[in-house]
Design an enzyme around this catalytic site. Structure first.
Site, PDB file in Angstrom:
ATOM      1  N   HIS A 166       2.129   3.080  -3.391  1.00 39.36           N
ATOM      2  CA  HIS A 166       0.884   3.648  -4.224  1.00 39.36           C
ATOM      3  C   HIS A 166       1.234   5.150  -4.332  1.00 39.36           C
ATOM      4  O   HIS A 166       1.187   5.760  -5.476  1.00 39.36           O
ATOM      5  CB  HIS A 166      -0.238   3.351  -3.464  1.00 39.36           C
ATOM      6  CG  HIS A 166      -1.107   2.301  -4.014  1.00 39.36           C
ATOM      7  ND1 HIS A 166      -1.406   2.159  -5.661  1.00 39.36           N
ATOM      8  CD2 HIS A 166      -1.528   1.173  -3.648  1.00 39.36           C
ATOM      9  CE1 HIS A 166      -2.129   0.962  -5.625  1.00 39.36           C
ATOM     10  NE2 HIS A 166      -2.077   0.350  -4.465  1.00 39.36           N
TER      11      HIS A 166
ATOM     12  N   ASP B 121      -6.361  -6.260  -5.985  1.00 44.49           N
ATOM     13  CA  ASP B 121      -6.199  -5.255  -7.061  1.00 44.49           C
ATOM     14  C   ASP B 121      -6.089  -5.554  -8.452  1.00 44.49           C
ATOM     15  O   ASP B 121      -6.349  -4.735  -9.360  1.00 44.49           O
ATOM     16  CB  ASP B 121      -4.854  -4.721  -6.413  1.00 44.49           C
ATOM     17  CG  ASP B 121      -4.673  -3.995  -5.235  1.00 44.49           C
ATOM     18  OD1 ASP B 121      -5.600  -3.241  -4.792  1.00 44.49           O
ATOM     19  OD2 ASP B 121      -3.536  -3.688  -4.551  1.00 44.49           O
TER      20      ASP B 121
ATOM     21  N   GLN C 153       0.834  -1.202   0.113  1.00 41.98           N
ATOM     22  CA  GLN C 153       0.019   0.094   0.000  1.00 41.98           C
ATOM     23  C   GLN C 153       0.844   1.479  -0.045  1.00 41.98           C
ATOM     24  O   GLN C 153       0.524   2.207  -0.625  1.00 41.98           O
ATOM     25  CB  GLN C 153      -0.940  -0.042   1.033  1.00 41.98           C
ATOM     26  CG  GLN C 153      -1.950  -1.115   1.248  1.00 41.98           C
ATOM     27  CD  GLN C 153      -2.790  -1.034  -0.078  1.00 41.98           C
ATOM     28  OE1 GLN C 153      -3.345   0.084  -0.239  1.00 41.98           O
ATOM     29  NE2 GLN C 153      -2.811  -2.139  -0.961  1.00 41.98           N
TER      30      GLN C 153
ATOM     31  N   GLU D 284     -10.151   1.416   3.841  1.00 37.82           N
ATOM     32  CA  GLU D 284     -10.450   1.028   2.025  1.00 37.82           C
ATOM     33  C   GLU D 284     -10.349  -0.505   2.183  1.00 37.82           C
ATOM     34  O   GLU D 284     -10.988  -1.300   1.493  1.00 37.82           O
ATOM     35  CB  GLU D 284      -9.423   1.718   1.364  1.00 37.82           C
ATOM     36  CG  GLU D 284      -9.708   1.417  -0.105  1.00 37.82           C
ATOM     37  CD  GLU D 284      -8.295   1.959  -0.786  1.00 37.82           C
ATOM     38  OE1 GLU D 284      -8.538   1.986  -2.192  1.00 37.82           O
ATOM     39  OE2 GLU D 284      -7.194   2.501  -0.322  1.00 37.82           O
ATOM     40  N   HIS D 285      -9.147  -0.720   2.654  1.00 36.20           N
ATOM     41  CA  HIS D 285      -8.765  -2.392   2.648  1.00 36.20           C
ATOM     42  C   HIS D 285      -8.571  -2.961   3.893  1.00 36.20           C
ATOM     43  O   HIS D 285      -8.051  -2.242   4.839  1.00 36.20           O
ATOM     44  CB  HIS D 285      -7.167  -2.665   1.932  1.00 36.20           C
ATOM     45  CG  HIS D 285      -7.359  -2.216   0.431  1.00 36.20           C
ATOM     46  ND1 HIS D 285      -6.841  -0.999   0.250  1.00 36.20           N
ATOM     47  CD2 HIS D 285      -7.998  -2.729  -0.586  1.00 36.20           C
ATOM     48  CE1 HIS D 285      -6.842  -0.736  -1.053  1.00 36.20           C
ATOM     49  NE2 HIS D 285      -7.344  -2.057  -1.640  1.00 36.20           N
TER      50      HIS D 285
ATOM     51  N   HIS E 254     -55.577  13.703  -2.639  1.00 33.10           N
ATOM     52  CA  HIS E 254     -55.219  12.324  -2.649  1.00 33.10           C
ATOM     53  C   HIS E 254     -56.281  11.080  -2.228  1.00 33.10           C
ATOM     54  O   HIS E 254     -56.306  10.163  -2.978  1.00 33.10           O
ATOM     55  CB  HIS E 254     -53.862  11.891  -1.518  1.00 33.10           C
ATOM     56  CG  HIS E 254     -52.753  12.708  -1.931  1.00 33.10           C
ATOM     57  ND1 HIS E 254     -52.389  13.949  -2.245  1.00 33.10           N
ATOM     58  CD2 HIS E 254     -51.736  12.046  -1.998  1.00 33.10           C
ATOM     59  CE1 HIS E 254     -51.318  14.334  -2.656  1.00 33.10           C
ATOM     60  NE2 HIS E 254     -50.604  13.166  -2.564  1.00 33.10           N
TER      61      HIS E 254
END
Length: 416
Positions: free
Chosen positions: A249, A347, A246, A313-314, A406
């Protein structure tokens, strides 16, 4: 490089950058709104240092890209596309379902794909053909008629090949907040879309958030992050490898180990330092590790609560009985269970989607899937018998609300 974290401070720090860039991003959006293609050309020169001759990538360029990409890599992208498509096909619901819930009342849902969507695929430091596949395959599976993509120039041939394999209709060489503005607002070259998906830097994420009144978005998807929930049985080398994966990245990537074992935290730290020293993207890794580290918890109950507070996220679960822990997790973008479930598998080729909410937004949003590209309309088929069954209830509540027309719309039918 590897330190104990104050988790509240760590969580708060992940969202602060969005506020910092809202001003400049608003200015970029305003320019694209007023100047269209001219703004895209000027901003590309300013931010990317490139004088564009054409914003759109031609069909000839897309075909020529195959000549610049290794044939084995093309084959790998084709296999990845097949696996991703297979998983997303499993998510497809029925286009229309109807169920008679009582005599005379049939209810259901009609699902309709969006007509035109835009995907953002990051560039810059690296090519991301996997993101090209992840952003666009679910749209194709959902039945979206037109799919376009924006990606920063110069467009890597690998990205072009991936977009072609995924069946994308149009590709534009424009990046950053200006790309999001172009897709949301439309220009002479880039027709506007109904929805924008895909990850990006803080400027891209801020633009998506600011343009939600012009185009629907998937969710905030910024710099990558991972949380690892581990006990003393975890392999420190495996854990460290996921941290490095990670960290490479982006300098703003974030990694946190939540563990019941202080000794494991120290062993992982030693492995992280060892691996970082020889990492090919060492400068990026070391920057990311400046705001990464660990927290030691009393037990797995506290660990699960901590992970849910992070809403990563992960999430990698590396404990003695990971399936038992899995059922207790409430907030995570994508969960990787067991020591051999490397996050990198998701991924690229397991088939699940890696476009996921970041910065704690996994507590509010789900990761990208087929449903993001569809509208769902409820359907009701009511006969005279069905109307009689619910007519008194409708009339009573409508009159109580003072909405007498109505009630009359039902009475007139019952009298007829």
């Amino acid at each position: 490089m590897w330190q104990a974290l104050d988790i509240e401070t760590w969580i708060a720090g992940r969202r602060s950058d969005l506020d910092r860039v809202k001003g400049p991003v608003s200015d970029i959006i305003g320019r694209v709104r007023e100047q269209g293609d001219a703004a895209l050309l000027d901003l590309t020169k300013k931010f990317d240092g490139i004088d564009l001759a054409e914003i759109a990538v031609s069909e000839e360029e897309r075909e020529a890209a195959y000549d610049e990409v290794d044939a084995q890599l093309v084959a790998s992208l084709v296999e990845a596309e097949e696996r991703i498509s297979r998983f997303h096909e499993l998510q497809r619901g029925r286009d229309l379902w109807l169920q008679e819930v009582e005599p005379g009342i049939t209810l259901g849902v009609k699902t309709t794909p969006l007509s035109r969507v835009g995907a953002y695929v990051p560039g810059g430091r690296a090519a991301y053909p996997s993101t090209a596949l992840m952003c666009t395959i679910p749209a194709k599976v959902a039945g979206v008629a037109e799919i376009c993509c924006c990606t920063p120039p110069p467009v890597n041939p690998i990205t072009l090949v991936a977009l072609d394999i995924a069946g994308v209709d149009e590709v534009y060489r424009v990046g950053g907040a200006q790309a999001i503005a172009a897709m949301a607002l439309g220009t002479d070259t880039v027709p506007r879309v109904e929805k924008i998906v895909g990850p990006g830097n803080v400027y891209v994420t801020a633009a998506k958030m600011l343009l939600r009144d012009a185009a629907e978005i998937d969710f905030p998807a910024g710099p990558s992050e991972i949380a690892i929930l581990a006990d003393g049985t975890a392999n420190p080398t495996f854990v460290a490898a996921d941290v490095l994966a990670q960290a490479e990245h982006d300098p703003n990537a974030a990694c946190v180990l939540v563990t019941t074992d202080a000794t494991l935290a120290d062993r992982v730290g030693a492995e992280v330092k060892r691996m970082a020293a020889s990492a090919q993207r060492r400068e990026i890794v070391e920057k990311a590790l400046e705001h990464s580290g660990y927290i030691v918890v009393r037990d797995l109950d506290e660990g699960v609560a901590t992970v849910d507070g992070i809403a990563p996220e992960h999430l990698s679960v590396q404990v003695a009985d990971p399936l038992a822990v899995l059922n207790r997790i409430r907030s995570a973008g994508s969960i990787f269970v067991g020591p051999y479930a490397a996050v990198a598998c998701g991924d690229y080729a397991s088939g699940t989607n890696h476009v996921l909410p970041t910065a704690g937004y996994a507590s509010l949003y789900s990761g990208l899937d087929v449903n993001h590209f569809c509208r769902r309309s409820t359907v009701q088929v009511i006969t005279r018998e069905g109307l009689e069954a619910i007519g008194d209830v409708v009339e009573m509540i409508a009159d109580a609300e003072g909405l007498h027309a109505h009630a009359e719309s039902v009475r007139v039918r019952r009298r007829g």
